[in-house]
Write an enzyme that holds these catalytic residues in place. Structure first.
Site, mmCIF file in Angstrom:
data_model
loop_
_atom_site.group_PDB
_atom_site.id
_atom_site.type_symbol
_atom_site.label_atom_id
_atom_site.label_comp_id
_atom_site.label_asym_id
_atom_site.label_seq_id
_atom_site.Cartn_x
_atom_site.Cartn_y
_atom_site.Cartn_z
ATOM 1 N N HIS A 1 0.914 -1.230 -0.075
ATOM 2 C CA HIS A 1 -0.232 0.134 -0.051
ATOM 3 C C HIS A 1 0.833 1.159 0.031
ATOM 4 O O HIS A 1 0.239 2.377 0.205
ATOM 5 C CB HIS A 1 -0.895 -0.105 1.264
ATOM 6 C CG HIS A 1 -1.786 -0.960 1.313
ATOM 7 N ND1 HIS A 1 -1.701 -2.277 1.877
ATOM 8 C CD2 HIS A 1 -2.973 -1.429 0.776
ATOM 9 C CE1 HIS A 1 -2.681 -3.344 1.845
ATOM 10 N NE2 HIS A 1 -3.519 -2.557 1.105
ATOM 11 N N ASP B 1 32.997 -30.713 17.666
ATOM 12 C CA ASP B 1 33.266 -32.123 17.233
ATOM 13 C C ASP B 1 34.575 -32.047 16.441
ATOM 14 O O ASP B 1 34.472 -32.021 15.126
ATOM 15 C CB ASP B 1 32.044 -32.503 16.157
ATOM 16 C CG ASP B 1 31.989 -34.090 15.789
ATOM 17 O OD1 ASP B 1 33.081 -34.586 16.070
ATOM 18 O OD2 ASP B 1 30.843 -34.556 15.848
ATOM 19 N N HIS C 1 34.883 -36.233 14.284
ATOM 20 C CA HIS C 1 34.545 -36.619 12.997
ATOM 21 C C HIS C 1 35.287 -36.596 11.930
ATOM 22 O O HIS C 1 35.210 -37.117 10.811
ATOM 23 C CB HIS C 1 33.184 -35.997 12.709
ATOM 24 C CG HIS C 1 33.437 -34.516 12.152
ATOM 25 N ND1 HIS C 1 33.691 -33.589 12.957
ATOM 26 C CD2 HIS C 1 32.930 -34.104 11.139
ATOM 27 C CE1 HIS C 1 33.784 -32.398 12.100
ATOM 28 N NE2 HIS C 1 33.461 -32.586 11.028
ATOM 29 N N HIS D 1 35.575 -37.033 6.984
ATOM 30 C CA HIS D 1 36.734 -35.961 5.975
ATOM 31 C C HIS D 1 37.751 -36.974 5.852
ATOM 32 O O HIS D 1 38.559 -36.374 5.222
ATOM 33 C CB HIS D 1 37.026 -34.653 6.612
ATOM 34 C CG HIS D 1 35.895 -33.961 7.079
ATOM 35 N ND1 HIS D 1 34.899 -33.551 6.067
ATOM 36 C CD2 HIS D 1 35.145 -33.351 8.373
ATOM 37 C CE1 HIS D 1 33.696 -32.949 6.607
ATOM 38 N NE2 HIS D 1 34.196 -32.441 8.152
ATOM 39 N N ASP E 1 29.646 -32.901 5.481
ATOM 40 C CA ASP E 1 29.088 -32.905 6.546
ATOM 41 C C ASP E 1 27.645 -32.970 6.617
ATOM 42 O O ASP E 1 26.831 -33.125 7.309
ATOM 43 C CB ASP E 1 29.460 -31.444 7.267
ATOM 44 C CG ASP E 1 30.842 -31.628 7.987
ATOM 45 O OD1 ASP E 1 31.117 -32.486 8.296
ATOM 46 O OD2 ASP E 1 31.711 -30.568 7.892
#
Length: 452
Positions: free
Chosen positions: A103, A204, A207, A212, A358
């Site tokens: 508007h 983490d 991992h 990886h 990931d």
């Protein structure tokens, strides 16, 4: 109201799988976590002039972050006070006003309602424009140029919210004259709960050698020795930190720039080391050349040393919008900044080699909990608990190994505290005792080991 004490056992390092799935948990998070914590918005260098703006999210709320005429930065809900339409559709730019496409109501850079069509003929000149400005975010502040906002006026100041983490952040935010972000952010969608990547980045290191493995073998260098979770002298490799308000990180000593295939970044950092040691002392000099996986509670994460900086914007309990910038130091040459950006995009950009590794794990950690029987189970974060404790020189609670889950436990300790607390006064009442559950858990783990 969610019974949070049934979801997180801080002393025993256990979390219910419901935390990654339940709509009821998520709705309470929007109110009690995202509605009350400081949330990252942008970097000052990306909005240097009057009228410069970016749009961002605070939880699921859209906001406009805009530089004011006096240099201050304010943030407003990106929602017209007439019928709720979004008043700014651009990601960034410069504007003296934000005009609703529905508007035509027009709002100044200070959020005030500047004009509305047919003000005299339709509203008879009686409309109270002063009371119809964009809703302003209660608190906006900058720490070393990194801009955060908070909806809760009763929240602690930004420096107090960062607390002990500020001491660590100063290592790279202030050590060589400041840091900044290179934008605009890359954006992508992941079908996962926002806490999955937040916990992964904050704590983490476990991992890396598994998820990886192929990537770090190809990249080569010292990190390739972790591939396949090979045994290394972990006790000397780094440490983990958690702090009062859930911020934390893990660090690999001498890990800065190791996944970059250009030695220029490490050469630059080590050239800075004598002056930084003189300015900040030996501990932060050691941290400066480390690689950090880190998080600022709740949903801001970064990898210092790989130099990716991210926000996990929630889009429901099982989807997020990932925003990714590159972190550089102001003192770097333009050529080195460009090289750092290239390397960060290759590794943790939207299609980066390690980002892709990931993503699948983060989605599966979320969607496996779609099953109601699965959600009755719990998740374990007890790794390294036996070694958690205070340190004579370093603030916070310290885990003596970078492969541990100290920062996980600290993240969920504060998440549970915010989810249960009625207000910030209730949180402040725990300031003197926040370490107790973590230390108790470590003591029980040691007792169990002795008894075994």
């Amino acid at each position: 109201m969610v019974k949070v004490n049934e979801l997180v056992d801080v002393a025993h390092g256990v979390q219910s799988k419901r935390v990654f799935w339940d709509q009821e948990v998520y709705e309470q998070e929007l109110e009690r976590v995202f509605g009350r914590c400081w949330l990252f918005l942008t970097h000052e260098s990306l909005i240097p002039n009057f009228g410069d703006f970016v749009t961002a999210y605070m939880g699921e709320d859209k906001v406009i972050v805009v530089r004011q005429k006096d240099g201050e930065i304010k943030a407003f809900l990106n929602s017209c006070t007439h019928r709720g339409n979004q008043v700014c559709h651009a990601d960034s730019g410069n504007a003296k006003a934000f005009t609703c496409s529905y508007h035509g109501w027009s709002f100044g850079a200070d959020g005030s309602l500047a004009a509305l069509p047919l003000e005299q003929s339709a509203y008879y000149g009686k409309f109270d424009k002063a009371g119809a400005g964009l809703r302003e975010v209660a608190k906006v502040d900058s720490y070393r140029g990194f801009v955060f906002g908070c909806f809760d006026a009763a929240a602690p100041s930004l420096p107090d919210y960062l607390g002990e983490m500020g001491w660590y952040l100063d290592t790279w935010m202030d050590g060589t004259g400041g840091a900044e972000l290179v934008g605009p952010p890359m954006k992508s969608i992941l079908r996962c709960n926002w806490k999955v990547p937040a916990e992964n980045f904050i704590g983490d290191g476990y991992h890396v050698g598994w998820t990886h493995a192929a990537a770090i073998k190809v990249l080569g260098g010292p990190l390739s020795g972790l591939a396949g979770n090979a045994e290394i002298p972990f006790d000397d490799a780094g440490l983990q930190v958690t702090s009062r308000h859930g911020h934390g990180f893990g660090v690999i000593w001498d890990g800065l720039g190791l996944i970059h295939d250009d030695p220029a970044y490490r050469e630059y950092a080590y050239a800075n080391l004598p002056a930084l040691t003189e300015k900040m002392g030996p501990w932060r000099a050691k941290l400066y050349t480390g690689h950090w996986n880190a998080g600022i509670f709740p949903n801001c994460s970064y990898l210092y040393g790989t130099n990716t900086f991210k926000v996990w914007n929630p889009r429901g309990p099982n989807e997020i919008e990932v925003w990714t910038w590159t972190l550089v130091e102001k003192a770097m040459s333009p050529e080195l900044k460009a090289e750092v950006v290239k390397q960060a995009i290759h590794s943790f950009g939207t299609a980066g080699t390690l980002e892709s590794d990931d993503g699948e794990n983060m989605e599966t950690c979320t969607w496996s909990n779609r099953g109601p029987q699965t959600r009755k189970g719990v998740m374990n974060s007890q790794m390294g608990q036996i070694n958690d404790g205070e340190h004579p020189e370093l603030p916070g609670i310290i885990g003596k190994n970078f492969i541990g889950e100290t920062s996980y436990r600290g993240f969920y300790r504060f998440w549970a505290e915010m989810m249960q607390a009625e207000n910030w006064d209730a949180v402040r009442a725990n300031d003197a005792t926040w370490k107790d559950a973590l230390i108790k858990g470590a003591a029980e783990a040691k007792a169990a080991e002795r008894a075994a």
